[in-house]
Write an enzyme that holds these catalytic residues in place. Structure first.
Site, PDB file in Angstrom:
ATOM      1  N   HIS A 140       6.325  -4.710  10.121  1.00 26.75           N
ATOM      2  CA  HIS A 140       5.594  -4.815   8.856  1.00 26.75           C
ATOM      3  C   HIS A 140       6.483  -4.463   7.671  1.00 26.75           C
ATOM      4  CE1 HIS A 140       2.051  -4.887   6.319  1.00 26.75           C
ATOM      5  NE2 HIS A 140       2.354  -3.689   5.851  1.00 26.75           N
ATOM      6  N   ASP A 157       4.684  -6.763  13.841  1.00 30.35           N
ATOM      7  CA  ASP A 157       3.862  -6.100  12.826  1.00 30.35           C
ATOM      8  C   ASP A 157       2.615  -5.492  13.477  1.00 30.35           C
ATOM      9  OD1 ASP A 157       2.328  -5.364  10.604  1.00 30.35           O
ATOM     10  OD2 ASP A 157       2.946  -7.118   9.445  1.00 30.35           O
ATOM     11  N   TRP A 185      -1.437  -8.449   3.919  1.00 30.69           N
ATOM     12  CA  TRP A 185      -2.648  -7.803   4.443  1.00 30.69           C
ATOM     13  C   TRP A 185      -3.809  -8.140   3.525  1.00 30.69           C
ATOM     14  CZ3 TRP A 185      -6.702  -4.741   3.234  1.00 30.69           C
ATOM     15  CH2 TRP A 185      -7.353  -4.025   4.248  1.00 30.69           C
ATOM     16  N   SER A 218       2.722  -6.767   1.998  1.00 22.63           N
ATOM     17  CA  SER A 218       1.564  -6.083   2.556  1.00 22.63           C
ATOM     18  C   SER A 218       0.325  -6.320   1.680  1.00 22.63           C
ATOM     19  CB  SER A 218       1.890  -4.595   2.723  1.00 22.63           C
ATOM     20  OG  SER A 218       0.898  -3.931   3.460  1.00 22.63           O
ATOM     21  N   MET A 219      -0.259  -5.290   1.099  1.00 26.37           N
ATOM     22  CA  MET A 219      -1.402  -5.514   0.214  1.00 26.37           C
ATOM     23  C   MET A 219      -0.995  -6.317  -1.010  1.00 26.37           C
ATOM     24  SD  MET A 219      -4.166  -2.527   0.251  1.00 26.37           S
ATOM     25  CE  MET A 219      -4.834  -1.881   1.776  1.00 26.37           C
ATOM     26  N   PHE A 256       0.835  -1.198   0.000  1.00 25.58           N
ATOM     27  CA  PHE A 256       0.000   0.000   0.000  1.00 25.58           C
ATOM     28  C   PHE A 256       0.873   1.253   0.000  1.00 25.58           C
ATOM     29  CE2 PHE A 256      -3.002   2.896   2.387  1.00 25.58           C
ATOM     30  CZ  PHE A 256      -4.004   2.901   1.427  1.00 25.58           C
TER      31      PHE A 256
END
Length: 274
Positions: free
Chosen positions: A221, A189, A168, A143-144, A75
């Site tokens: 993270h 995280d 995520w 992440s995303m 992200f």
């Protein structure tokens, strides 16, 4: 059929996808593997369905074709945030494509589609398509982008490997996955806590699937955004084992790695590929 360096002709015949010399602990931890690496840029104007990126690939063609991996950033991030993985993985014998996304705020489902669009670009339109075995492909993401790698594997079960890095996703259950998946989380995280992301992801994967969960110790993270030997060595081993079907790398995954200064916890299925 060409024999690969360090591999016997019999071993090569048994596994035509095996690439490079026999691995050691030091070889998978090294900043660079046995292959010299070249790179080429794909502009956003030449990309369809994703935002362009950089392709890293073994310079030599003497070993034939290689498996390929596409990696998505997270992200608000750009490919620069995961660029270190490009040459590090490519030097071990893969074609690696670190991509930019259509928007830095794309959600995981969009990132999953973009990972697949980038794989299609690699195998069908890129200048290195002749170096790639289009039947041996994988996805990674941070992440995303990690959530996107799960989405991509769900959409395309023919993928050989998926590795979400501190992933995520609002979807916590992935019983549909048929792609061998290594989930990497971080004990510190606070953006995608392992208790609500990586651990449920792993626990929801089918029990029949080759899968593993690596929780990094003393990590955050954003640990995947800088060069990290623990991430690299287990990613290399996973990609080699499942994209190249190279059982020489199973020794680093089974028996399960024990907790250490860099590993908080490791879970997985052993033996692999059974």
């Amino acid at each position: 059929m060409l024999a690969t360096p360090g591999a016997s002709a019999a071993g090569t015949a048994a596994n035509p996808y095996e690439r490079g010399p026999a691995p050691t602990q030091s070889s998978i931890e090294a900043l660079r593997g046995p292959y010299a690496v070249s790179e080429t840029n794909v502009s956003s104007l030449a990309a369809s369905g994703f935002g362009g990126g950089t392709i890293y690939y073994p310079t030599s063609t003497s070993d034939g074709t290689f498996g390929a991996v596409v990696i998505s950033p997270g992200f608000t991030a750009y490919q620069s945030s995961i660029a270190w993985l490009g040459p590090r993985l490519a030097s071990q014998g893969f074609v690696v494509f670190t991509i930019d996304t259509l928007s830095t705020v794309d959600q995981p489902d969009s990132r999953g589609r973009q990972l697949l669009a980038a794989l299609d670009h690699l195998t069908q339109r890129s200048t290195v398509r002749g170096r790639i075995d289009a039947t041996r492909l994988g996805v990674m993401g941070h992440s995303m982008g990690g959530g996107g790698s799960l989405e991509a594997a769900k959409s395309r079960p023919s993928l050989k490997a998926a590795i979400p890095l501190t992933g995520w996703n609002t979807d916590k259950t992935w019983p549909e996955l048929r792609t061998p998946t290594l989930i990497i989380g971080a004990d510190g995280d606070t953006v995608a806590p392992v208790s609500s992301h990586s651990e449920p992801f792993y626990q929801s994967l089918p029990s029949s699937l080759d899968k593993a969960y690596l929780e990094l110790n003393g990590a955050t993270h954003f640990t995947p955004n800088t060069s990290n030997t623990t991430i690299a060595k287990y990613s290399i081993s996973w990609l080699k084992r499942f994209i190249d079907d190279d059982t020489r790398y199973e020794q680093f995954l089974c028996p399960l790695p024990r907790p250490s200064l860099t590993i908080e916890e490791y879970r997985g299925t052993c033996p692999l590929g059974s």
